[in-house]
Motif scaffolding. Structure first.
Motif, short mmCIF file in Angstrom:
data_model
loop_
_atom_site.label_atom_id
_atom_site.label_comp_id
_atom_site.label_asym_id
_atom_site.label_seq_id
_atom_site.Cartn_x
_atom_site.Cartn_y
_atom_site.Cartn_z
N LYS A 138 2.16 20.96 1.55
CA LYS A 138 2.41 20.69 0.43
C LYS A 138 3.40 18.36 0.98
N SER A 139 2.49 17.27 0.40
CA SER A 139 2.76 16.19 0.38
C SER A 139 4.29 16.33 -0.83
N LYS A 140 4.03 16.76 -1.82
CA LYS A 140 5.16 16.32 -2.40
C LYS A 140 6.39 17.46 -2.20
N PRO A 141 7.94 16.46 -2.37
CA PRO A 141 8.74 17.34 -2.25
C PRO A 141 8.39 18.82 -2.89
N SER A 142 9.46 19.88 -2.65
CA SER A 142 9.45 21.58 -3.69
C SER A 142 10.59 21.16 -4.90
N GLU A 143 10.10 22.14 -5.81
CA GLU A 143 10.96 22.00 -7.17
C GLU A 143 12.34 23.10 -6.86
N TYR A 144 13.83 22.67 -6.50
CA TYR A 144 14.65 23.68 -6.70
C TYR A 144 15.32 23.62 -8.05
N PHE A 145 15.42 25.24 -8.27
CA PHE A 145 16.37 25.25 -9.44
C PHE A 145 17.37 24.55 -9.56
N PRO A 163 0.79 -1.33 0.24
CA PRO A 163 -0.14 -0.14 0.26
C PRO A 163 0.94 1.29 0.04
N PRO A 164 0.54 2.33 -0.40
CA PRO A 164 1.02 3.82 -0.26
C PRO A 164 1.66 4.19 0.47
N ARG A 165 2.39 4.69 1.14
CA ARG A 165 2.63 5.20 1.65
C ARG A 165 2.75 6.49 2.07
N LEU A 166 1.11 6.84 2.42
CA LEU A 166 1.20 8.68 2.87
C LEU A 166 2.13 9.23 3.06
N VAL A 167 2.11 10.95 2.62
CA VAL A 167 3.61 11.75 3.42
C VAL A 167 3.22 12.67 3.78
N PRO A 168 2.63 13.04 5.03
CA PRO A 168 1.88 14.33 5.48
C PRO A 168 1.69 15.42 4.80
N PRO A 169 1.56 16.55 4.70
CA PRO A 169 1.96 17.47 3.92
C PRO A 169 2.62 18.03 4.96
N TYR A 170 3.83 19.27 4.08
CA TYR A 170 4.39 19.44 5.30
C TYR A 170 4.49 20.35 6.16
N ASN A 171 4.76 20.94 7.45
CA ASN A 171 3.56 22.01 8.58
C ASN A 171 4.52 23.20 8.85
N GLY A 172 5.51 23.40 7.65
CA GLY A 172 6.83 24.40 8.15
C GLY A 172 7.51 24.69 9.02
N PHE A 173 8.11 23.29 9.26
CA PHE A 173 8.06 23.11 10.81
C PHE A 173 9.82 22.66 10.20
N GLY A 174 11.32 23.36 10.08
CA GLY A 174 12.53 23.16 9.48
C GLY A 174 12.32 22.99 7.95
N SER A 175 13.45 22.46 7.48
CA SER A 175 13.21 22.01 5.75
C SER A 175 11.87 20.90 5.55
N GLU A 176 11.84 20.67 4.11
CA GLU A 176 11.46 19.76 3.94
C GLU A 176 12.03 18.46 4.28
N GLU A 177 13.19 18.21 4.24
CA GLU A 177 13.45 17.19 3.44
C GLU A 177 14.21 16.40 5.61
N ASP A 178 14.26 17.66 5.81
CA ASP A 178 14.36 17.11 7.12
C ASP A 178 13.26 16.42 8.04
N SER A 179 11.92 17.41 7.85
CA SER A 179 10.38 16.62 7.69
C SER A 179 10.19 15.38 7.79
N LEU A 180 10.83 14.93 6.54
CA LEU A 180 9.75 13.80 5.85
C LEU A 180 11.02 12.75 6.31
N SER A 181 12.02 13.15 6.57
CA SER A 181 12.88 12.13 7.49
C SER A 181 12.25 11.42 8.22
#
Length: 749
Positions: free
Chosen positions: A491-498, A382-400
């Motif tokens: 959002k749940s998806k990681p942000s795009e960077y330059f 089953p797909p592991r749903l990632v909760p949306p980013y809550n604004g604390f820390g960086s997105e990569e750190d919150s995803l870990s």
């Protein structure tokens, strides 16, 4: 009548004597005065009454030929004698004494002696060098003398440090050497038997097997197939037993000795204890019938004769009449889909590794290795749903924190860092010159330098300070990854960077709500993007030419007319600005970077004119601001390297001297100045020092604009182009560019 005091007329022996020094005979040893000079000479080096001097060397044979010292004549030559000594063994049950064999070496160059005892296995006593190499004194009362070559002979005893050695024999070199000296050698003698050594030999003989031995040579198979193992993936269906299931196994077949080992694959949370091995490494019989003890043996021995008087006699049964033949599994018995009887367990082979496939393909010619499917396809996870980013820390750190109970720091791309990081002159940094896109007149004139680091996709922005602008320059944006604009924050998806592909000349980017337009790129950036054209589509000449070929026929006709009018003399060159305006008016989606790349590919770079006087004035301005006054020391250093006093030194040494004195000049300015004063590979250092010496030859002052021309940022000016050679373009771009109509021809038409 008195005789004259002349040599030969006076009985005084000290008339012609010129040495009257005294030797020191007394000294203090541990605070006690004692006589230490028993062997020292008297006044003037004469002998005392009844004094004898110990000889420093032995008697050497009279040699024929040149008179050379002993350490040269007898270098690496030694006499070897075989000897033994008897050692008493007190309080021993099996022996009273022990005979120990040894070898005595006499070195001819300095009369030194060495005694070595050969090492015997399991002797229990320390062996090796008994007496290290040294000069050994004779036994008392001749303790003031040493052993020499004439003290050695066969079948005689020698006392070395209170231990009696008996010489039994010598080698041929020793025998020939002593014979030439006139020494009559005695006959060799035998070494007495050692009771304990004889007892040890009897014990070793009794430990040897009495039964016949049949040799089986398996060395060739071991050498040919050592560390070559066939690996099969198997399964054992144990569902018929209570709580049974399908067991996954791995079978290893060792080609070196035809043995088999089976390991069990225990899946996580299976409820089974993991065993080390399902079957230990051994030969696997095809039939699992148990044999009686002694029924299977490696060899069969027949009793030929058994009598109390004549003893027992045995013979090996080479015909193996009573032997039980047992077959074992070989490599030919292991096939995909085949069964293996593992002590009553039905194991089915389902698959094998690549090495096993190559082995069967080369030896047996098998090509079909279709695996056996015995498991139902695994259920999709089953797909592991990632909760949306809550604004604390960086997105990569919150995803870990959502990937495990124990959060781990985000991993960086180490391979990319090692590949794209600075290596020598390859900096791995893309630099662009930009301006701010705004309606404010003050911000519109601000100059920025945007730096992109390829190793970690980070961006930093630096603003050039400008006088009387009212804005403090310097660091505008700290180095870091920058998100692209217009993205949802939570959002749940990681942000795009330059990325590096988003930056090119003419692009407009938004960095943290600040809009910048990239105006120029330095020479390294343009070269790097053109070298890696597969990564940068804007710098791919093939894509740019494809756009030109896709232009409609009307546009191509206009291009031909424009090129003909821009080049009336048919030289094949047009100004870059005209070429740029032509491509931008085509409305084919060309960007400034694509036009610049195409112009660089088919043009000659503009060579800026260099004013030597201006460069020297700028160099003096730099040195004056840094208060550099070491011109006299530099002149001495140049003169030191000028060994021929020609006033010239190699260009490489001149650069090294400037770096050694830490000459505060920009790298590009120093390089150009050295090249201007160079004649071939040498530089006139007198003219160079006179040109930069602001103390003796001061130059007129310069303005800040002239100083900035030779600053580090001047590399942007080198990318300007002057003319484009449009005749070098492929012929199919403009439909035979070489046949462009001349303006006069077009008018008459």
């Amino acid at each position: 009548m008195a005789l004259p005091f002349l040599p030969g007329n006076s009985p005084n022996k000290n008339v012609l004597k010129d040495r009257f020094h005294k030797s020191q005979h007394f000294d203090y040893n541990n605070g006690v005065p004692m006589l230490v000079g028993m062997e020292k000479l008297s006044i003037g080096g004469e002998l005392l009454t009844n004094q004898q001097i110990r000889p420093k060397c032995s008697v050497y044979p009279t040699g024929e030929g040149s008179d050379v010292p002993s350490w040269v004549a007898f270098d690496k030559q030694a006499l070897c004698f075989e000897a033994y000594f008897q050692e008493v063994v007190p309080e021993a049950q099996n022996e009273m004494y022990r005979i120990r064999k040894c070898k005595i070496y006499f070195y001819l160059e300095d009369d030194t002696i060495q005694v070595v005892e050969p090492e015997y296995k399991n002797s229990g006593i320390p062996q090796g060098t008994l007496i290290r190499r040294q000069r050994i004194p004779l036994p008392p009362p001749n303790g003031d003398q040493f052993f020499n070559i004439f003290h050695f002979n066969i079948n005689q005893q020698m006392v070395l440090y209170s231990r009696i050695f008996t010489l039994t024999n010598c080698d041929p070199f020793t025998r020939n050497f002593l014979t030439k000296l006139g020494v009559r050698l005695n006959d060799p003698v035998t070494v007495p038997d050692d009771p304990y050594s004889n007892l040890r030999e009897q014990m070793e003989e009794s430990m040897k097997p009495l039964r016949p031995y049949e040799r089986r040579d398996s060395l060739k198979q071991f050498l040919d197939h050592d560390r070559k193992v066939l690996r099969f993936f198997c399964f054992w269906d144990d569902t018929k037993s209570m709580f049974g299931d399908v067991r996954q196994l791995i079978l290893h077949y060792f080609l070196a000795d035809d043995t088999i080992e089976i390991l069990e694959v225990t899946s996580p949370n299976s409820g089974r204890d993991s065993a080390s091995k399902f079957l230990r490494r051994s030969k696997l019989p095809k039939q699992t019938q148990l044999k009686q003890p002694g029924q299977i043996t490696d060899r069969t021995v027949l009793n030929v004769l058994a009598s109390s008087s004549q003893g027992k006699r045995y013979i090996l049964d080479n015909l193996k009449t009573g032997a039980v033949q047992e077959e074992f599994c070989k490599d030919r018995d292991l096939m995909l889909g085949g069964e293996v009887n593992v002590w009553g367990r039905r194991v089915i082979i389902s698959d094998c590794d690549d090495f096993t496939k190559d082995y069967y393909r080369s030896k047996y010619g098998i090509e079909d290795f279709t695996p056996v499917q015995y498991k139902a396809p695994a259920a999709p996870k089953p797909p592991r749903l990632v909760p949306p980013y809550n604004g604390f820390g960086s997105e990569e750190d919150s995803l870990s924190f959502c990937q495990g109970l124990l959060p781990k720091p985000p991993k960086k791309d180490f391979h990319k860092f090692m590949e794209k990081d600075r290596c020598g002159l390859d900096s791995g940094v893309l630099t662009f010159r930009a301006k701010m896109v705004t309606t404010d007149e003050v911000d519109r004139d601000r100059v920025f330098f945007i730096t992109f680091y390829l190793s970690d996709d980070s961006i930093s922005v630096y603003e050039r300070p400008q006088k009387n602008s009212g804005i403090q320059g310097g660091k505008f944006l700290e180095r870091g990854r920058v998100k692209k604009p217009d993205q949802e924050l939570f959002k749940s998806k990681p942000s795009e960077y330059f990325t590096a592909q988003d930056l090119y000349v003419g692009a407009t980017i938004c960095l943290n709500s600040w809009h910048f337009q990239l105006l120029q790129a330095d020479k390294y950036t343009l070269n790097y993007m053109e070298k890696h054209a597969e990564e940068f589509p804007k710098a791919n000449v093939g894509n740019i030419l494809s756009k030109l070929r896709s232009a409609p026929e009307e546009k191509r006709s206009e291009m031909r007319k424009f090129l003909a009018l821009s080049d009336p003399t048919d030289t094949g060159f047009i100004p870059y600005e005209a070429f740029r305006g032509l491509l931008m008016d085509l409305q084919c989606g060309f960007t400034e970077h694509e036009v610049l790349v195409l112009g660089r590919c088919f043009s000659e770079p503009k060579q800026p004119e260099e004013d030597v006087g201006l460069m020297l004035a700028v160099a003096q301005d730099f040195l004056k601001k840094k208060n550099f006054e070491k011109f006299l020391d530099m002149s001495r250093a140049f003169a030191h390297h000028d060994q021929n006093k020609t006033g010239r030194v190699p260009l490489k040494e001149a650069r090294t001297i400037c770096k050694a004195f830490q000459l505060p000049l920009p790298e590009n300015l120093l390089r150009v100045l050295l090249s201007k004063f160079a004649d071939g590979d040498e530089i006139d250092y007198h003219a160079f020092l006179a040109g930069i010496d602001w103390l003796e030859h001061s130059a007129p002052p310069v303005i800040s604009a002239d100083t900035l021309k030779f600053d580090v940022k001047s590399r942007f000016e080198a990318s300007e182009l002057e003319k484009v050679k449009y005749s070098s373009l492929p012929k199919d771009v403009f439909n035979s560019v070489s046949n462009i109509d001349h303006p006069t021809t077009a008018t008459s038409a």
